[in-house]
Design a protein around this motif. Structure first.
Motif, PDB file in Angstrom:
ATOM      1  N   GLU A 180       2.038 -35.814   7.413  1.00  0.00           N
ATOM      2  CA  GLU A 180       0.701 -36.334   7.707  1.00  0.00           C
ATOM      3  C   GLU A 180      -0.217 -36.334   6.486  1.00  0.00           C
ATOM      4  OE1 GLU A 180      -1.245 -37.022  10.680  1.00  0.00           O
ATOM      5  OE2 GLU A 180       0.528 -37.271  11.936  1.00  0.00           O
ATOM      6  N   ARG A 181       0.057 -35.497   5.514  1.00  0.00           N
ATOM      7  CA  ARG A 181      -0.864 -35.344   4.381  1.00  0.00           C
ATOM      8  C   ARG A 181      -0.215 -35.608   3.031  1.00  0.00           C
ATOM      9  NH1 ARG A 181      -6.076 -35.828   5.863  1.00  0.00           N
ATOM     10  NH2 ARG A 181      -6.420 -34.762   7.847  1.00  0.00           N
ATOM     11  N   THR A 182       0.976 -36.213   3.005  1.00  0.00           N
ATOM     12  CA  THR A 182       1.643 -36.524   1.744  1.00  0.00           C
ATOM     13  C   THR A 182       1.889 -38.021   1.636  1.00  0.00           C
ATOM     14  OG1 THR A 182       3.834 -36.150   2.719  1.00  0.00           O
ATOM     15  CG2 THR A 182       2.766 -34.270   1.632  1.00  0.00           C
ATOM     16  N   THR A 183       2.254 -38.474   0.435  1.00  0.00           N
ATOM     17  CA  THR A 183       2.382 -39.913   0.176  1.00  0.00           C
ATOM     18  C   THR A 183       3.823 -40.389  -0.013  1.00  0.00           C
ATOM     19  OG1 THR A 183       2.117 -39.562  -2.223  1.00  0.00           O
ATOM     20  CG2 THR A 183       0.122 -39.954  -0.935  1.00  0.00           C
ATOM     21  N   GLU A 184       4.786 -39.473  -0.093  1.00  0.00           N
ATOM     22  CA  GLU A 184       6.154 -39.894  -0.387  1.00  0.00           C
ATOM     23  C   GLU A 184       6.698 -40.875   0.640  1.00  0.00           C
ATOM     24  OE1 GLU A 184       5.133 -36.811  -0.226  1.00  0.00           O
ATOM     25  OE2 GLU A 184       5.553 -35.811  -2.141  1.00  0.00           O
ATOM     26  N   GLY A 185       6.359 -40.653   1.910  1.00  0.00           N
ATOM     27  CA  GLY A 185       6.879 -41.522   2.958  1.00  0.00           C
ATOM     28  C   GLY A 185       6.413 -42.956   2.836  1.00  0.00           C
ATOM     29  N   PHE A 186       5.222 -43.175   2.311  1.00  0.00           N
ATOM     30  CA  PHE A 186       4.703 -44.528   2.151  1.00  0.00           C
ATOM     31  C   PHE A 186       5.514 -45.296   1.099  1.00  0.00           C
ATOM     32  CE2 PHE A 186       1.230 -42.165   3.984  1.00  0.00           C
ATOM     33  CZ  PHE A 186       0.648 -43.064   4.863  1.00  0.00           C
ATOM     34  N   ARG A 187       5.822 -44.628  -0.010  1.00  0.00           N
ATOM     35  CA  ARG A 187       6.582 -45.293  -1.071  1.00  0.00           C
ATOM     36  C   ARG A 187       7.982 -45.675  -0.585  1.00  0.00           C
ATOM     37  NH1 ARG A 187       5.611 -41.945  -4.632  1.00  0.00           N
ATOM     38  NH2 ARG A 187       7.391 -40.549  -4.344  1.00  0.00           N
ATOM     39  N   THR A 188       8.662 -44.755   0.083  1.00  0.00           N
ATOM     40  CA  THR A 188      10.007 -45.034   0.589  1.00  0.00           C
ATOM     41  C   THR A 188       9.997 -46.175   1.597  1.00  0.00           C
ATOM     42  OG1 THR A 188      10.614 -42.710   0.301  1.00  0.00           O
ATOM     43  CG2 THR A 188      12.012 -44.037   1.741  1.00  0.00           C
ATOM     44  N   THR A 189       9.028 -46.153   2.503  1.00  0.00           N
ATOM     45  CA  THR A 189       8.919 -47.211   3.499  1.00  0.00           C
ATOM     46  C   THR A 189       8.621 -48.551   2.847  1.00  0.00           C
ATOM     47  OG1 THR A 189       8.086 -45.583   5.095  1.00  0.00           O
ATOM     48  CG2 THR A 189       7.733 -47.911   5.615  1.00  0.00           C
ATOM     49  N   ALA A 190       7.765 -48.571   1.826  1.00  0.00           N
ATOM     50  CA  ALA A 190       7.427 -49.813   1.130  1.00  0.00           C
ATOM     51  C   ALA A 190       8.660 -50.417   0.456  1.00  0.00           C
ATOM     52  CB  ALA A 190       6.337 -49.561   0.102  1.00  0.00           C
ATOM     53  N   ILE A 191       9.510 -49.595  -0.100  1.00  0.00           N
ATOM     54  CA  ILE A 191      10.734 -50.100  -0.738  1.00  0.00           C
ATOM     55  C   ILE A 191      11.634 -50.775   0.300  1.00  0.00           C
ATOM     56  CG2 ILE A 191      12.857 -49.412  -1.910  1.00  0.00           C
ATOM     57  CD1 ILE A 191      11.215 -47.187  -3.282  1.00  0.00           C
ATOM     58  N   ILE A 192      11.806 -50.115   1.438  1.00  0.00           N
ATOM     59  CA  ILE A 192      12.655 -50.683   2.491  1.00  0.00           C
ATOM     60  C   ILE A 192      12.086 -52.006   2.988  1.00  0.00           C
ATOM     61  CG2 ILE A 192      13.510 -50.318   4.839  1.00  0.00           C
ATOM     62  CD1 ILE A 192      13.517 -47.295   4.199  1.00  0.00           C
ATOM     63  N   TYR A 193      10.798 -52.032   3.262  1.00  0.00           N
ATOM     64  CA  TYR A 193      10.172 -53.248   3.757  1.00  0.00           C
ATOM     65  C   TYR A 193      10.232 -54.366   2.716  1.00  0.00           C
ATOM     66  CZ  TYR A 193       8.118 -50.607   7.674  1.00  0.00           C
ATOM     67  OH  TYR A 193       7.911 -49.850   8.793  1.00  0.00           O
ATOM     68  N   GLY A 194      10.067 -54.029   1.449  1.00  0.00           N
ATOM     69  CA  GLY A 194      10.104 -55.033   0.395  1.00  0.00           C
ATOM     70  C   GLY A 194      11.446 -55.731   0.310  1.00  0.00           C
ATOM     71  N   VAL A 195      12.513 -54.970   0.408  1.00  0.00           N
ATOM     72  CA  VAL A 195      13.860 -55.554   0.359  1.00  0.00           C
ATOM     73  C   VAL A 195      14.078 -56.488   1.546  1.00  0.00           C
ATOM     74  CG1 VAL A 195      16.321 -55.026   0.505  1.00  0.00           C
ATOM     75  CG2 VAL A 195      14.833 -53.646  -0.962  1.00  0.00           C
ATOM     76  N   ILE A 196      13.668 -56.043   2.735  1.00  0.00           N
ATOM     77  CA  ILE A 196      13.819 -56.876   3.936  1.00  0.00           C
ATOM     78  C   ILE A 196      13.029 -58.170   3.796  1.00  0.00           C
ATOM     79  CG2 ILE A 196      13.314 -57.016   6.405  1.00  0.00           C
ATOM     80  CD1 ILE A 196      13.804 -53.987   6.555  1.00  0.00           C
ATOM     81  N   ALA A 197      11.786 -58.070   3.331  1.00  0.00           N
ATOM     82  CA  ALA A 197      10.922 -59.247   3.233  1.00  0.00           C
ATOM     83  C   ALA A 197      11.495 -60.281   2.272  1.00  0.00           C
ATOM     84  CB  ALA A 197       9.524 -58.825   2.781  1.00  0.00           C
ATOM     85  N   VAL A 198      11.961 -59.853   1.113  1.00  0.00           N
ATOM     86  CA  VAL A 198      12.509 -60.792   0.132  1.00  0.00           C
ATOM     87  C   VAL A 198      13.722 -61.512   0.712  1.00  0.00           C
ATOM     88  CG1 VAL A 198      13.646 -60.984  -2.104  1.00  0.00           C
ATOM     89  CG2 VAL A 198      11.620 -59.548  -1.863  1.00  0.00           C
ATOM     90  N   ALA A 199      14.617 -60.778   1.351  1.00  0.00           N
ATOM     91  CA  ALA A 199      15.823 -61.388   1.907  1.00  0.00           C
ATOM     92  C   ALA A 199      15.481 -62.444   2.950  1.00  0.00           C
ATOM     93  CB  ALA A 199      16.719 -60.302   2.513  1.00  0.00           C
ATOM     94  N   VAL A 200      14.541 -62.143   3.829  1.00  0.00           N
ATOM     95  CA  VAL A 200      14.196 -63.073   4.918  1.00  0.00           C
ATOM     96  C   VAL A 200      13.488 -64.310   4.376  1.00  0.00           C
ATOM     97  CG1 VAL A 200      12.797 -63.360   6.988  1.00  0.00           C
ATOM     98  CG2 VAL A 200      14.133 -61.279   6.675  1.00  0.00           C
ATOM     99  N   ILE A 201      12.532 -64.135   3.470  1.00  0.00           N
ATOM    100  CA  ILE A 201      11.773 -65.276   2.945  1.00  0.00           C
ATOM    101  C   ILE A 201      12.683 -66.225   2.179  1.00  0.00           C
ATOM    102  CG2 ILE A 201       9.943 -65.967   1.351  1.00  0.00           C
ATOM    103  CD1 ILE A 201       8.512 -63.332   2.115  1.00  0.00           C
ATOM    104  N   VAL A 202      13.567 -65.685   1.358  1.00  0.00           N
ATOM    105  CA  VAL A 202      14.492 -66.534   0.594  1.00  0.00           C
ATOM    106  C   VAL A 202      15.430 -67.279   1.537  1.00  0.00           C
ATOM    107  CG1 VAL A 202      16.401 -66.506  -1.068  1.00  0.00           C
ATOM    108  CG2 VAL A 202      14.341 -65.154  -1.507  1.00  0.00           C
TER     109      VAL A 202
END
Length: 452
Positions: A180-202
């Protein structure tokens, strides 16, 4: 009998629609988690947040028409829109990852600068993607019935993306990959979402078959084209009215996690249930609203959805626990799904009329000009959050004031209610052209029966 448009025949609606899944994941994670990440966890002052949001909205409003104009003028063997989509997807993903990778050691001006730079870049690349993706809808599907189906499908994919990027994100960022009070989870989630988004858009961009005839017209010039758009009354009436809906939902998406934490007194992860119900109801409602739009027309259905939307905000304001909030969310989801099913159809009518009147398909520039109203989201959400400090003493997670729960009820429910009521009233006075097929039919009857 006229032959079907080759672009429409070769582009299945589902293939185009799935692109909305890819474009929605990154920007909705950003908008849904930026206040929690920067203000609540990293301690960014709401006044600094408000200033940055105003600046980035102004910059984004200025670059949107340029991006759309460049897309309209593009000429390549791959089409006008597809190169922008393929290039923009990895750029947005990279900026999103950087946005959620702010070092914990950053404070004061350094934190503000990091937030400002990557917020602006994320919004710019998102605008690039959506101007080109949105411009394909009227081009690939010129008939409103086909367009309604494709739009209904893409809004369905958007809702699936919202389940992931909004409802599931708090669980991933604060429990699975972080706390609830740390930032590591946001970075990991952003990486996963970024890979998914690029694959779908292309994948979507490669399968989209643009109409080559649209690229054979004379290339329009930026300033005369922009001036022509600004003089179009429908640009202002549809744009400002639609902005009432867009800003209202932007406030909801950006504030729901802190509404759950402060107003309902629950861990942020419980936002999964509230958002999940709203999105699930919206997905189911899309089927009904799309059928109503096909039967009664986009304008009539749009007005009806606008009238339903404010009731959800009233119910959510009065909710006292997760159960009553979920019940309110069901009502909100009904109105929201109606807006999802119809708002883009109203905009597409305006694009059709512009193309018919000017003999040029400049959907990219027109949609980017409409994006100016979308940029108002950033200004209003920034000012709305800043107002919580002025009226209720909420300045950051480190300085929440005496009544953060009531503050976020106002942010999530009060402000959106006012905006949606204004939009519902304004929608009653909006007029848009008939779809091209209907207009042609009316014209034929008028020619045959001049007395009518």
């Amino acid at each position: 009998m006229s032959q079907p448009d080759t672009a429409t025949a070769r582009t299945p609606a589902w293939r185009y629609a799935i692109g909305m899944f890819g474009t929605s994941i990154p920007i909705n994670m950003i908008k849904g988690s930026m206040i929690l990440f920067y203000v609540e966890i990293l301690g960014l002052d709401v006044r600094a947040y408000g200033v940055v949001m105003v600046i980035y909205a102004v910059i984004d409003a200025a670059d949107n028409p340029l991006l759309g104009h460049l897309s309209d003028r593009g000429r390549s063997r791959f089409g006008r829109r597809r190169p922008w989509l393929v290039a923009g997807a990895p750029m947005l993903a990279a900026c999103m990852i950087a946005f959620f990778s702010a070092p914990d050691s950053l404070h004061g001006a350094g934190l503000v600068l990091w937030f400002a730079v990557f917020a602006i870049l994320c919004e710019a690349f998102d605008s690039m993607l959506n101007a080109n993706y949105g411009a394909l809808l009227p081009e690939l599907y010129p008939r409103e019935r086909d367009r309604a189906v494709a739009n209904g499908l893409r809004q369905g994919f958007q809702l699936v993306a919202l389940v992931i990027s909004l409802a599931v994100t708090p669980l991933l960022t604060t429990q699975v990959f972080g706390t609830e009070r740390t930032t590591e989870g946001f970075r990991t989630t952003a990486i996963i979402y970024g890979v998914i988004a690029v694959a779908v858009i292309v994948f979507m961009a490669i399968g989209a078959r643009e109409n080559p005839r649209h690229a054979t017209r004379e290339r329009s010039r930026l300033l005369p084209s922009l001036w022509s758009i600004l003089r179009n009354p429908m640009f202002w009436t549809v744009g400002l009215t639609g902005a009432c809906y867009g800003i209202a939902m932007a406030l909801v998406l950006s504030g729901v996690q802190l509404y759950v934490r402060h107003s309902l007194g629950l861990p942020v992860g419980n936002a999964l249930y509230l958002q999940g119900v709203v999105i699930a109801v919206s997905a189911g409602g899309l089927v009904l609203w799309t059928r109503i739009a096909a039967r009664r027309g986009a304008l009539w259905t749009w007005r009806l959805a606008f009238a339903v939307l404010p009731a959800g905000f009233v119910a959510l304001f009065l909710a006292g626990d997760l159960i009553t909030a979920i019940a309110a969310g069901i009502l909100l989801g009904v109105g929201w799904s109606g807006m999802l099913a119809t708002n883009d159809l109203i905009v597409a009518r305006v694009l059709d009329a512009d193309a018919a009147r000017n003999g040029a398909h400049r959907e990219g520039l027109f949609l980017s000009a409409f994006g100016f109203f979308g940029r108002l989201n950033g200004i209003v959400t920034g000012l709305a959050l800043t107002s919580l400090g002025v009226f209720f003493g909420y300045n950051s997670g480190d300085d929440p004031g005496a009544a953060p729960g009531f503050a976020f009820r106002v942010y999530l429910c009060g402000y959106p209610f006012v905006l949606s009521v204004i939009g519902a009233v304004a929608a009653r006075f909006v007029r848009v052209p008939l779809e091209p097929a209907a207009a042609a039919a009316v014209g034929s009857r008028s020619d045959a029966e001049p007395g009518r």
